[in-house]
Design an enzyme around this catalytic site. Structure first.
Site, short mmCIF file in Angstrom:
data_model
loop_
_atom_site.label_atom_id
_atom_site.label_comp_id
_atom_site.label_asym_id
_atom_site.label_seq_id
_atom_site.Cartn_x
_atom_site.Cartn_y
_atom_site.Cartn_z
N GLU A 114 0.84 -1.20 0.00
CA GLU A 114 0.00 0.00 0.00
C GLU A 114 0.87 1.25 0.00
O GLU A 114 2.01 1.22 0.52
CB GLU A 114 -0.88 0.03 1.26
N LYS A 116 2.28 4.75 1.35
CA LYS A 116 2.42 5.32 2.69
C LYS A 116 2.13 6.82 2.59
O LYS A 116 2.98 7.59 2.15
CB LYS A 116 3.81 5.07 3.26
N GLU A 174 -5.33 7.67 7.71
CA GLU A 174 -4.50 8.87 7.59
C GLU A 174 -5.35 10.03 7.06
O GLU A 174 -6.03 9.90 6.03
CB GLU A 174 -3.35 8.60 6.62
#
Length: 669
Positions: A114, A116, A174
């Site tokens: 994935e 970041k 996030e």
């Protein structure tokens, strides 16, 4: 419209708006124009204003409306939000994969790869599908409650889409600011003559930590989730990639176009190269990629260190580098007396920030680099995070440049500088008598995780120390309103508030007090572990290094720091003076049972006579460990009503299962 018609229309509007939010924010496939969406929202707002009794917390109209906060509250994460270990080279990735395969005893591992994101990590808690609480990562154990600000982000659903979600679901992800939104935000700030943000990450962090949610709502923040934390009374898929797909079905945005399931380490490295090539074309900033072992049973087998999971790795992109000049080297004295050389640089823009100071760490690092005042150097932001000098352009060195040596005497108090044989750090021997250490020790003592004394900041501490009103934390409690009111920027009301805050701080917990003392390597989590083991400060002060190492996560280095601290007479004197001043905490009752000490428990379901938190506290008081997930190391699973998937897993692993009656008998025994 009848009352029944109004209710039906309100419910229909909410369903339509939530559906279109899902299409826009998650699937990126809108079916209506922005104007049509706005008309639906305005109609809902009008009906709710006319019928306030129909307003619910998860209504799309409730994203903004909370009053500004005075400060953020604290949230303790049910499961720590651990950081992920970083890798900066292919060899480190190869070593990681080799270690994983060796531990699992397999030839090839499947990974979920994935991007970041370079944003701010947050935790979202959904209860029965409704967004209930949101928090920042903080120190991994305790974060800040930013629920009202997170509610303003359209990408975060206030109610989960679809069905089948657990009764309690903690989603982790996030918060970030898309590049286009960042540029528009800065252009708007420039037009108003205001300060602009340096990069999208700083803008996202600053926006989320606004005390007024209405300001946060004006910032076009976005969100991607990357995993889950606590889960109760519900079942999730047994692979990480499948969990992300399920979260997306429930209305939570996932970087689905960029994530990929890969086979083996070569698949990881191919993904890394592909993302590095696409990095600048993405709509958001990333500073690397993350590899996670895809199967959850394999993740559990690998487990965690005290800092990070053994089943995940963040592979950072190469840092950006620039050349600049060293204008000087200063020496800073920290809270523990450590002398840190800092290079003052001709300011240079590297990796999205302007760098003017870079730590040189210690004398060994200075010698290794052979960096001198006047040198031209290469500055890099390691992993796009920490600026550092990675090389010196010796060919450009000016004639007569002198080697730098740390001073033999403290630049603040003049005390001798000492360096232990087994340490690279040089330290001032002035202890609490050194003003530099004194200020930092007091600031640490009054900080939020410690005694949490509101109103005492760096400028006030500077005055208190420089005017010799305070030499140790114990002196704080002798301050009077008259003394404080006579200081710069301190009126009578402010002075009264500080004295009141000091008085309130006297009632604390032993864990906070222990952390507040500023013992090296004793953070929030270690302080709590020490209290749970010893239960009494005097017992802890008498403990030798061997006894201290019986505490989980306390090794020989930490044990040596603790014993050294309590062996110092002036430290014991300060502690006694703090007690005499009235600092106190509730007694910690530890009744160690040879049957439960060291045993691992997991609680699931609803208990009748105890809350799960009460059961957890009683077990920990008896020396037991309470975990949030079942593994092969679990000794007992305590199952109440509606236990969920943990019960099935415990049965599969052969873990002994207790009902509430059996638990109570065990606690009484």
């Amino acid at each position: 419209m009848t009352a029944r018609d109004v209710r039906r229309r309100v419910e229909d509007l909410r369903q339509q708006i939530n559906h279109h939010n899902y299409l826009y924010c998650v699937l990126d496939a809108p079916e209506i124009s922005d104007a049509e969406y706005d008309r639906l929202l305005r109609e809902l707002q009008t009906l709710e204003q006319q019928h306030p009794a129909l307003v619910t917390p998860d209504s799309p109209t409730q994203r903004v409306g909370a009053a500004p906060l005075i400060k953020f509250g604290e949230v303790q994460h049910a499961i720590p939000m651990r950081s992920i270990k970083n890798a900066f080279s292919e060899q480190e990735v190869l070593d990681f994969d080799r270690s994983v395969r060796k531990s699992l005893q397999v030839d090839v591992v499947e990974y979920s790869a994935e991007p970041k994101l370079d944003g701010l990590a947050v935790s979202l808690v959904y209860q029965d599908g409704v967004f209930a609480r949101g928090a920042t990562r903080g120190d991994g154990v305790v974060g800040e409650d930013v629920t009202q600000n997170l509610r303003t982000i359209n990408a975060i659903p206030l109610r989960l889409y679809g069905s089948g979600y657990p009764a309690l679901l903690e989603v982790r992800g996030e918060v970030y600011l898309p590049r286009a939104a960042f540029e528009a935000l800065n252009m708007d700030a420039q037009a108003r003559g205001e300060k602009t943000f340096v990069n999208p990450r700083n803008a996202a962090a600053g926006s989320l930590r606004q005390l007024d949610p209405k300001i946060t709502a004006l910032r076009p923040l976005a969100f991607f989730c990357y995993g889950v934390g606590a889960v109760e009374r519900g079942k999730l898929p047994d692979e990480h990639s499948a969990i992300l797909a399920q979260l997306r079905d429930w209305g939570l945005p996932v970087a689905h176009e960029q994530k990929k399931v890969v086979s083996g380490v070569q698949g990881c490295l191919d993904y890394y190269r592909d993302m590095a090539a696409r990095r600048n074309r993405l709509e958001y900033d990333i500073d690397g990629v993350v590899y996670k072992v895809n199967r959850l049973d394999q993740q559990e087998m690998l487990g965690y260190t005290s800092h990070h999971p053994r089943w995940a790795l963040a592979h950072k992109f190469p840092a950006q580098e620039e050349n600049t000049e060293v204008l000087g080297i200063d020496v800073q004295v920290g809270r523990t007396g450590a002398l840190t050389p800092v290079a003052r640089l001709n300011p240079v823009f590297v990796g999205g920030v302007t760098v003017s100071n870079v730590t040189l760490h210690n004398q060994d690092e200075i010698d290794r680099l052979d960096v001198r005042v006047g040198d031209s150097v290469i500055v890099r932001r390691a992993g796009d995070v920490i600026p550092q000098i990675v090389g010196v352009l010796h060919a450009r060195r000016i004639q007569g440049a002198q080697r730098f040596r740390l001073p033999r005497h403290c630049p603040v108090c003049g005390a001798d500088v000492v360096r232990a044989e087994d340490e690279v750090v040089a330290r001032c021997s002035g202890g609490l008598y050194c003003p530099a250490q004194r200020k930092e020790a007091i600031l640490h003592f009054v900080s939020r995780p410690a005694l949490d004394v509101e109103g005492i900041g760096e400028k006030l501490v500077d005055q208190l120390v420089e005017q010799k009103l305070v030499e140790t934390p114990a002196d704080l409690y002798a301050l009077t309103e008259e003394q404080l009111a006579g200081l710069e920027r301190m009126g009578e009301k402010s002075a009264a508030n500080v004295v009141a805050a000091l008085e309130n701080s006297k009632a604390t917990t032993l864990a906070r007090f222990l952390y507040a003392l500023g013992i090296r390597e004793v953070g929030v989590a270690t302080a709590l572990a020490l209290v749970q083991h010893f239960g009494d400060l005097d017992a802890l002060m008498r403990a030798d290094t061997a006894t201290l190492q019986q505490v989980p996560d306390v090794g020989p280095v930490v044990a040596a720091h603790i014993t050294a601290f309590f062996h110092q007479a002036h430290n014991r004197e300060v502690i006694e003076r703090l007690r005499e001043a009235g600092v106190h905490w509730p007694a910690v009752k530890l009744h160690r049972s040879s049957a439960l000490a060291g045993k691992s428990f997991v609680l699931t379901g609803t208990l009748e006579t105890l809350t799960r938190e009460e059961a957890k506290e009683k077990l920990q008081a008896l020396g037991a460990k309470v975990s949030g997930s079942v593994s092969s190391k679990t000794n007992y699973l305590v199952a109440g009503a509606d236990p969920g998937s943990k019960l099935d897993k415990a049965r599969a692993l052969g873990v002994e299962i207790l009902d509430e009656t059996a638990l109570l008998k065990m606690l009484q025994a």
